[in-house]
Scaffold this motif. Sequence first.
Motif, PDB file in Angstrom:
ATOM      1  N   LYS A  16      37.879 -26.585  36.232  1.00  0.00           N
ATOM      2  CA  LYS A  16      38.126 -27.018  37.610  1.00  0.00           C
ATOM      3  C   LYS A  16      37.509 -26.097  38.650  1.00  0.00           C
ATOM      4  O   LYS A  16      37.260 -26.506  39.773  1.00  0.00           O
ATOM      5  N   ASN A  22      33.226 -31.406  40.535  1.00  0.00           N
ATOM      6  CA  ASN A  22      33.444 -32.715  41.169  1.00  0.00           C
ATOM      7  C   ASN A  22      32.410 -33.746  40.723  1.00  0.00           C
ATOM      8  O   ASN A  22      32.712 -34.938  40.656  1.00  0.00           O
ATOM      9  N   VAL A  25      33.784 -34.740  37.087  1.00  0.00           N
ATOM     10  CA  VAL A  25      35.172 -35.192  36.907  1.00  0.00           C
ATOM     11  C   VAL A  25      35.248 -36.598  36.320  1.00  0.00           C
ATOM     12  O   VAL A  25      36.093 -36.853  35.460  1.00  0.00           O
TER      13      VAL A  25
END
Length: 171
Positions: A16, A22, A25
């Motif tokens: 993370k 991102n 993800v």
Amino acid sequence: MCIIIDTNCFANVFNKTSARHNEFVPVLKWIISGKGKVVYGGTKYIEELKKASKYMKIFSLMNMYNCAIHIEDQQVDHEQVYLETNIVDPNFDDPHLMAIVLTSGCRLICSEDDRSIPFVTNTRLYPRRISKPKYYKGLRQVQLLCDNNIPPRYRPLCIRRNGHSPLDVLV
């Protein structure tokens, strides 16, 4: 979807705090909460995984909860030797990924390595029964995370208890 995660993307997918997490993800969510599975195998891949030891536990958990498919190392190694013998080019440094594609029929690779793409996606290097893989390199390729990219022999993919997986904490 079945996807091969190149070791250069482990942090992006599973960590993370990674700067590009991102972008990756959707891959993690598809594996943990969707129909996705990670496909891996072969001596070279396992050696690279061991070097990134903090991800070994994640792979163990994915195996335990039916979110990963370990292809027999000998099969992958056999294909890799064939590829290394027949493709001699300094830019072809990921024959193990192509060997996993050949042995599993997996249609997706998650990687940030551009050098091997011309080799791994060369349709002349695959038998007719194997589709050339596509590359997931970030959110622009999120449409690849679909049922059409699941080889038929890996359907149905994930069995969830009460709609949840203990791996949901990773997402």
